[in-house]
Design an enzyme around this catalytic site. Structure first.
Site, PDB file in Angstrom:
ATOM      1  N   LYS A   1       0.827  -1.219   0.000  1.00  0.00           N
ATOM      2  CA  LYS A   1       0.000   0.000   0.000  1.00  0.00           C
ATOM      3  C   LYS A   1       0.859   1.266   0.000  1.00  0.00           C
ATOM      4  O   LYS A   1       0.610   2.181  -0.759  1.00  0.00           O
ATOM      5  CB  LYS A   1      -0.881   0.073   1.268  1.00  0.00           C
TER       6      LYS A   1
ATOM      7  N   ARG B   1      -9.742   1.623   8.775  1.00  0.00           N
ATOM      8  CA  ARG B   1      -9.192   0.319   9.156  1.00  0.00           C
ATOM      9  C   ARG B   1     -10.273  -0.612   9.675  1.00  0.00           C
ATOM     10  O   ARG B   1     -10.019  -1.771   9.945  1.00  0.00           O
ATOM     11  CB  ARG B   1      -8.192   0.611  10.260  1.00  0.00           C
TER      12      ARG B   1
ATOM     13  N   ARG C   1      11.362  -6.052   5.350  1.00  0.00           N
ATOM     14  CA  ARG C   1      11.124  -4.665   4.945  1.00  0.00           C
ATOM     15  C   ARG C   1      12.023  -3.673   5.702  1.00  0.00           C
ATOM     16  O   ARG C   1      12.236  -3.804   6.901  1.00  0.00           O
ATOM     17  CB  ARG C   1       9.651  -4.339   5.226  1.00  0.00           C
TER      18      ARG C   1
ATOM     19  N   ARG D   1      10.994  -1.425  10.997  1.00  0.00           N
ATOM     20  CA  ARG D   1       9.923  -0.995  11.898  1.00  0.00           C
ATOM     21  C   ARG D   1       9.797  -1.967  13.062  1.00  0.00           C
ATOM     22  O   ARG D   1       9.920  -3.168  12.879  1.00  0.00           O
ATOM     23  CB  ARG D   1       8.597  -0.941  11.134  1.00  0.00           C
TER      24      ARG D   1
ATOM     25  N   ARG E   1      -0.881  -8.310  13.528  1.00  0.00           N
ATOM     26  CA  ARG E   1      -1.355  -7.322  12.539  1.00  0.00           C
ATOM     27  C   ARG E   1      -2.159  -8.000  11.433  1.00  0.00           C
ATOM     28  O   ARG E   1      -3.147  -7.450  10.956  1.00  0.00           O
ATOM     29  CB  ARG E   1      -0.170  -6.544  11.959  1.00  0.00           C
TER      30      ARG E   1
HETATM   31  P1  AMP Z   1       0.571   0.892   8.984  1.00  0.00           P
HETATM   32  O1  AMP Z   1       1.797   1.719   8.766  1.00  0.00           O
HETATM   33  O2  AMP Z   1      -0.587   1.326   8.143  1.00  0.00           O
HETATM   34  O3  AMP Z   1       0.852  -0.579   8.883  1.00  0.00           O
HETATM   35  O4  AMP Z   1       0.106   1.158  10.503  1.00  0.00           O
HETATM   36  C1  AMP Z   1       0.959   0.843  11.579  1.00  0.00           C
HETATM   37  C2  AMP Z   1       0.160   0.822  12.859  1.00  0.00           C
HETATM   38  O5  AMP Z   1      -0.404   2.115  13.105  1.00  0.00           O
HETATM   39  C3  AMP Z   1      -1.021  -0.128  12.886  1.00  0.00           C
HETATM   40  O6  AMP Z   1      -0.652  -1.466  13.208  1.00  0.00           O
HETATM   41  C4  AMP Z   1      -1.884   0.509  13.980  1.00  0.00           C
HETATM   42  O7  AMP Z   1      -1.352   0.259  15.269  1.00  0.00           O
HETATM   43  C5  AMP Z   1      -1.695   2.006  13.712  1.00  0.00           C
HETATM   44  N1  AMP Z   1      -2.704   2.528  12.757  1.00  0.00           N
HETATM   45  C6  AMP Z   1      -2.476   3.043  11.522  1.00  0.00           C
HETATM   46  N2  AMP Z   1      -3.615   3.442  10.950  1.00  0.00           N
HETATM   47  C7  AMP Z   1      -4.599   3.180  11.845  1.00  0.00           C
HETATM   48  C8  AMP Z   1      -6.021   3.353  11.837  1.00  0.00           C
HETATM   49  N3  AMP Z   1      -6.662   3.878  10.778  1.00  0.00           N
HETATM   50  N4  AMP Z   1      -6.708   2.952  12.941  1.00  0.00           N
HETATM   51  C9  AMP Z   1      -6.100   2.426  14.004  1.00  0.00           C
HETATM   52  N5  AMP Z   1      -4.762   2.224  14.069  1.00  0.00           N
HETATM   53  C10 AMP Z   1      -4.020   2.600  13.002  1.00  0.00           C
END
Ligand code: AMP
Length: 210
Positions: A13, A88, A127, A158, A169
């Site tokens: 993404k 989400r 990654r 990360r 996740r």
């Molecule tokens: P990502 O970089 O999109 O994989 O997001 C990393 C982490 O940020 C996720 O595992 C959640 O803990 C938090 N996060 C990101 N976007 C959201 C969202 N829309 N709602 C809740 N938690 C989020």
């Protein structure tokens, strides 16, 4: 062009959202990047979010909804956007629809990148993300030697790209985020994109489908 990009963690993404953002000259809004920056800064939002982000759980809807209301309403997004990482779950998606309605903004498409589960686990484990420009690379690829080939920033792993957290996740994705594909399909907005192949091939598939 007002777009949302969906897909499992590791589906690509972030990488594709960056490419689409550059193609249409629209801002790329990544809720994950925003939260990680807030955590790094030690802000109030960062302090509230850190334990959820680092353990692979969703940050509570109330916090995310407040954060996104500010972003969607600001002038940066008035000529379009591509949002990555939000919504989400169904609650966030419904709230998002009502905020867009209030602002008179129409969502054009929701891109859903589909990749096999074993492939995403492999990608997440390898990654590396640029700490400056947020570009994403594979540990084994690009001959980058720990530095971002685009901007020279340090490449970091990360905290949540690790064994048990990756597993959580993916579970959260299947239970909470997966149903959004149907939600947007019913609205006639969903485009499913095969997320296997090179970055360029996938970008071309997305651009052709828009
Ligand atoms: P990502 O970089 O999109 O994989 O997001 C990393 C982490 O940020 C996720 O595992 C959640 O803990 C938090 N996060 C990101 N976007 C959201 C969202 N829309 N709602 C809740 N938690 C989020």
């Amino acid at each position: 062009m007002n777009l949302v990009i969906l897909g499992a963690p590791g589906a690509g993404k972030g990488t594709q959202a960056k490419a689409i953002s550059e193609n249409f000259d629209i801002p790329h809004i990544s809720t994950g990047d925003i939260l990680r920056d807030e955590i790094k800064k030690g802000s109030e939002l960062g302090k509230k979010a850190v334990r959820f982000v680092e353990s692979g759980k969703l940050v509570p809807d109330k916090i995310i909804i407040k954060m996104m209301k500010k972003i969607i309403g600001n002038s940066r997004t008035k000529d379009g956007f591509i949002i990555d990482g939000f919504p989400r779950n169904l609650k966030q998606a419904k709230m998002f629809s009502s905020v867009l309605d209030q602002l008179g903004i129409k969502l054009d498409k929701v891109i859903n990148i589909v990749v096999d589960k074993n492939e995403v686990i492999e990608r997440l484990s390898n990654r590396r993300t640029c700490s400056v420009c947020k570009s994403i690379f594979s540990e084994n690829g690009n001959g980058h030697d720990g530095r971002c080939p685009k901007c020279g920033g340090e490449l970091v792993k990360r905290k949540d790209d690790d064994g048990e957290v990756i597993k959580r996740r993916l579970e959260v994705y299947e239970e909470e985020t997966g149903p959004l594909a149907e939600f947007y399909a019913e609205k006639g907005l969903l485009i499913n994109i095969n997320g296997s192949g090179t970055k360029k091939e996938i970008t071309e598939r997305i651009l052709e489908s828009l």
